[in-house]
Structure formats: structure tokens, C-alpha cells
Design a protein around this motif. Structure first.
Motif, PDB file in Angstrom:
ATOM      1  N   GLU A  67      35.741  26.397  61.729  1.00 18.37           N
ATOM      2  CA  GLU A  67      36.242  27.022  60.512  1.00 18.37           C
ATOM      3  C   GLU A  67      36.618  28.477  60.754  1.00 18.37           C
ATOM      4  O   GLU A  67      37.670  28.956  60.304  1.00 18.37           O
ATOM      5  N   PHE A 107      40.446  26.033  62.712  1.00 17.51           N
ATOM      6  CA  PHE A 107      40.753  24.656  63.096  1.00 17.51           C
ATOM      7  C   PHE A 107      40.044  23.704  62.132  1.00 17.51           C
ATOM      8  O   PHE A 107      38.965  24.014  61.619  1.00 17.51           O
ATOM      9  N   SER A 108      40.635  22.526  61.906  1.00 20.46           N
ATOM     10  CA  SER A 108      40.053  21.542  60.990  1.00 20.46           C
ATOM     11  C   SER A 108      38.642  21.163  61.427  1.00 20.46           C
ATOM     12  O   SER A 108      38.437  20.673  62.551  1.00 20.46           O
ATOM     13  N   THR A 109      37.667  21.361  60.548  1.00 22.79           N
ATOM     14  CA  THR A 109      36.282  21.049  60.911  1.00 22.79           C
ATOM     15  C   THR A 109      36.079  19.555  61.079  1.00 22.79           C
ATOM     16  O   THR A 109      35.319  19.119  61.962  1.00 22.79           O
ATOM     17  N   THR A 110      36.735  18.738  60.245  1.00 23.25           N
ATOM     18  CA  THR A 110      36.575  17.282  60.335  1.00 23.25           C
ATOM     19  C   THR A 110      37.124  16.753  61.651  1.00 23.25           C
ATOM     20  O   THR A 110      36.441  16.017  62.377  1.00 23.25           O
ATOM     21  N   VAL A 111      38.355  17.115  61.980  1.00 20.83           N
ATOM     22  CA  VAL A 111      38.973  16.662  63.226  1.00 20.83           C
ATOM     23  C   VAL A 111      38.199  17.193  64.435  1.00 20.83           C
ATOM     24  O   VAL A 111      37.922  16.455  65.394  1.00 20.83           O
ATOM     25  N   SER A 134      30.848  23.111  63.103  1.00 18.34           N
ATOM     26  CA  SER A 134      31.776  23.165  61.972  1.00 18.34           C
ATOM     27  C   SER A 134      32.142  24.612  61.621  1.00 18.34           C
ATOM     28  O   SER A 134      33.310  24.925  61.374  1.00 18.34           O
TER      29      SER A 134
END
Length: 473
Positions: free
Chosen positions: A301, A305-309, A297
Motif C-alpha cells: 500500500e 501497489f495493489s495489496t490484494t494482487v 499489505s
């Protein structure tokens, strides 16, 4: 004439009689039987691998909730997360002697007991001390599982299925981690701890229905139990005489040798297998996997880039590629997959390094997130296809049974020490240089490729006895 007399009469004539009650004309070669009992036994054992993954994946999704509920400082939570590795090191040191003394099934029961106790302590913790004690207990269980599960599977599996079945160990670890990540986002941390009791419950129940390792039984002198266990695994109508004779002859030869003490493992007879086992464990860990895995993550970050995706893509890709390695390992072989894996790890590290270099130099910053994503996906896909599972497969294959406990413990300890070293130093390295960190990992993985080329043999399609006598000649 009794069965025993038939066998003795056959031996007197120089023939080998099958170690089962069916008439010889009714027998089917073991290789032609459908080994459903081997599959079932493997399924029960890899519940321990899933538990391993559940232990490893627990701390990531629960950090904020545990810190808030128990009012923990960052240092206190960091201790909670890292003490798992300390427990695993202790488990690694004791796993071999425990598995040799009370059997592979007995070791899995001990490991399960520690995990069950640890999860209950974590679930009902109201402060950092019981939380750490519970985490240490689950770490111990995880350390024992990391040794005994691949060894047990290797000892029960036919040689043509051994690679694929042993690779299921890594697949289930990956599944355990990924499921913990996903359900940890919706379940409270205490409930998540209780869900980790499910795989140990299945394992403990399943152990009542599966046989002990035939090779361990043979080494302990339980000849009748050895024959019965091998017969159960190969099928009621299978001819196990040749395989049983090979195992007994090899163990008889080993028993003529003095049981080596710890330092004697480094004598010339065993040195090559020890170098291969320990070397592969260091290759697996020092190439940066725990840094990437534990801090995925924060890497996303930092790259913008999106950590969730990114985390979801990461988890899905890891499961799919690890599953692919299960299919390929007995077809492509161990060594080719290791070389492909090592090359991919180098490439992935270079992609990530270039991404961070561009960000630091403020050059083409818009392309940094995509380049970092590609690098991490190449890295984790490459790790999953070979370097994740195959060191455990090879470790379970190369050690003779008279040193398997001691040597396996040393190799497993090396693995956990490497895991701790990588995870401990990652943040320090990243604060020194984000792109320099992955250049260092790329160089380490390049050295791993060289080690594989020079030192690691191909083990596909060989019986354990044939393989071990060749390596340790």
C-alpha cells in the motif's frame, strides 16, 4: 539355536548380526529399501508444522471482523496478535525438556492439546480476555511444534533424505499461513478457528500408527523398542544392524559424559554447535522476515501497489520456492543454499530501499510500485529457498542427543525472541525511515552471509552421529 543365541554367537566371533528375524541372505541394505514408513511418519509430524502456519496466519485476515464483532480497540487487537509470540517463547523454553522427558510423540500430543484448547476458546470468545488466553495457548503449542517437529524428522530420516524431509517442516508452515490467508477472506473468524482443528486431529490420530524416535528410545534405554522402531522405519526386510550399532555406540559414549547443566552448555565441547544453532536463528529473524511477512499489505500500500494482487503473488511464490528447496537441499547442500538465500535477501532489501527512496525524493514515482514488487518477490523467494527452512534443519542435526533438549530450547527461544524483536520494531523503523529500514535489513543479511561462510559447516550426507562428533570434538 534362537535368534538371541545367533546374535550372541555372532558377537563372540566378532561379527555383526542383523537385528531382525530374516536370514541374512534375505536382507536388503536399509539404503536400498523404499522408505514409505519414513514418508508416512514425516507426513504425520508435519501436520504440526501446518498447524504452526495456521496459528501464525490467523490474525491477518481476521483483524477487521474480530475488532468489529467484539468491539476491540486497536491496542486490544494488537495484544491479541502479539501474545502468540509470547506463548511461543514459553513453548520454546519448555519444548526441549518436555520432548526429552515424554518423547517426541508425547511432546507433539501436548502441543496439539494446547492448540485444540486454544482454538475452542478463541471460537467461543465474547471478549478480549478469553480471546487472548486462547491465542496464548495456541502460541505455546506453536512454540513446541517449532522445536519438536524438525528434531523428530531428523532423528527418523535416513541421512540421504534428512534434508529434504526436514525442509518439509518449513513448506507446511508456509502452506498453513497461505491457506489461512486465502480462506480467511471468505470464512467467518470463528469458523476459521475451527478449521485449524483439522491438522491437529490428523496429527493426533496419526500418532497411533507411527513409531517413536529410535534415537530417543535408545537414549532412554528401551533397546527392544529402539530396534523395533528403527526396523519399522527402514522396512521389514532391511538390514539395520550397522545403523543400530552406530546409534547405540554413539549414545553409549555420550552417556559416559555427565549431563550438562544449562550454563555448562557454553563449555568448549558444545560451544560451537550452540553458536551455529543460535546464530542461524538470529540470522533468520533479524534480517526482517517478520516485518515483511506481517506487514506485506501495508508495504504494498505504501509503495502504491495493489495489496490484494501483491499478497496473492507473495503467497504463491512462497509456496513454490519452498517446495523447490525441498528438492534441492540434499543435492545442492545446506551451506550453498544459505549463501544464495542470504545474497538474494540483500538484493531484495536494496530493491525495496531504492523504491522507497525514489518515492520520498519524488523521483520516477511511476516506477516505485513495480520496483517494490520486484524487491519483495526477490526477498521472499530468497528467504524461502534457504533461510526459511535450513536453520531449522541444521539445528535439528548439530546438537548431540544428550544436550538436544536444552540446546534446542535455547536456539528455538532465540528464534522467537528475534521474531518478536523484528515484528515489534518494524513500524517504529518504518516511521523513522522507510528506505533506511531496508538498508538496515540489507546490512544485517550481509553480516549473516559472513557468519555462514565462517561458522556454518556443510551437513549434507552425514549421519547425525558422525556430524555431531565432528562439530563437538
Amino acid at each position: 539355536m534362537t535368534i538371541k543365541e545367533d546374535v550372541e554367537h555372532g558377537v563372540q566371533k566378532g561379527t555383526k548380526e542383523p537385528l531382525i528375524r530374516e536370514h541374512k541372505s534375505q536382507l536388503v541394505p536399509a539404503s536400498k529399501r523404499h522408505p514409505w514408513m519414513v514418508y508416512f511418519t514425516t507426513f504425520v509430524a508435519v501436520c504440526g508444522s501446518y498447524e504452526f502456519g495456521a496459528c501464525a496466519g490467523y490474525s491477518s485476515p481476521t483483524q477487521d471482523a474480530i475488532t468489529e464483532d467484539l468491539n476491540l480497540s486497536l491496542a486490544e487487537y494488537s495484544l491479541f496478535g502479539s501474545i502468540l509470540t509470547i506463548g511461543a517463547m514459553i513453548g520454546a523454553i519448555t519444548s526441549g525438556p518436555v520432548a526429552d522427558f515424554i518423547g517426541r510423540k508425547g511432546a507433539m500430543r501436548v502441543s496439539s492439546a494446547f492448540c485444540v484448547a486454544g482454538w475452542f476458546v478463541i471460537c467461543f470468545s465474547e471478549g478480549p480476555v478469553p480471546l487472548d488466553i486462547g491465542r496464548l495457548a495456541t502460541g505455546y503449542g506453536m512454540g513446541v511444534f517449532s522445536f519438536v517437529v524438525p528434531v523428530f524428522i531428523a532423528e527418523i530420516a535416513p541421512k540421504d533424505l534428512r534434508g529434504a524431509l526436514t525442509t518439509l517442516n518449513q513448506f507446511m508452515i508456509t502452506a498453513g499461513v497461505s491457506v489461512a490467508y486465502v480462506i480467511g477472506t471468505v470464512l467467518p473468524w470463528r469458523a476459521l478457528a475451527l478449521t485449524s482443528l483439522i491438522p491437529t486431529s490428523v496429527l493426533l490420530f496419526g500418532l497411533f500408527f507411527i513409531p517413536e524416535s529410535p534415537r530417543w528410545l535408545a537414549r532412554r534405554g528401551h533397546e527392544k523398542d529402539f530396534e523395533e522402531a528403527l526396523q519399522i522405519l527402514r522396512g521389514k526386510g532391511a538390514d539395520i544392524s550397522q545403523e543400530a550399532d552406530e546409534i547405540k555406540d554413539y549414545i553409549t559414549t555420550l552417556e559416559l559424559l555427565p549431563k550438562p547443566k544449562l550454563l555448562e552448555l557454553f563449555q568448549r565441547r558444545y560451544l560451537r554447535s550452540l553458536i551455529i544453532g543460535i546464530g542461524l536463528m538470529f540470522c533468520q529473524q533479524l534480517g526482517g522476515i517478520n516485518g515483511v511477512c506481517f506487514y506485506t499489505s501495508s508495504i504494498f500500500e505504501l509503495a502504491g501497489f495493489s495489496t490484494t494482487v501483491g499478497t496473492i503473488i507473495y503467497a504463491c511464490l512462497q509456496i513454490v520456492i519452498t517446495g523447490l528447496s525441498v528438492v534441492l537441499i540434499d543435492k545442492a547442500g545446506r551451506k550453498p543454499l544459505l549463501l544464495v538465500s542470504g545474497s538474494g535477501l540483500v538484493a531484495g532489501c536494496i530493491f525495496i530501499s531504492v523504491a522507497f527512496y525514489l518515492k520520498v525524493q519524488q523521483v520516477d514515482v511511476g516506477g516505485v510500485p513495480a520496483l517494490a514488487l520486484i524487491g519483495i518477490m526477490v526477498y521472499i523467494g530468497s528467504f524461502s529457498i534457504g533461510m526459511g527452512a535450513i536453520p531449522w534443519v541444521v539445528m535439528s542435526e548439530i546438537f548431540p542427543i544428550n544436550i538436544k533438549g536444552q540446546a534446542g530450547s535455547i536456539a528455538t527461544l532465540a528464534n522467537w525472541f528475534g521474531a518478536w524483536l523484528c515484528s515489534y520494531t518494524f513500524n517504529f523503523l518504518m516511521s523513522w525511515s522507510s528506505y533506511g529500514t531496508f538498508i538496515l535489513y540489507a546490512a544485517t543479511n550481509a553480516l549473516a552471509i559472513l557468519f555462514i561462510v565462517v561458522a556454518v559447516p556443510e551437513t549434507k550426507g552425514k549421519s547425525l552421529e558422525e556430524l555431531q562428533s565432528t562439530i563437538n570434538a
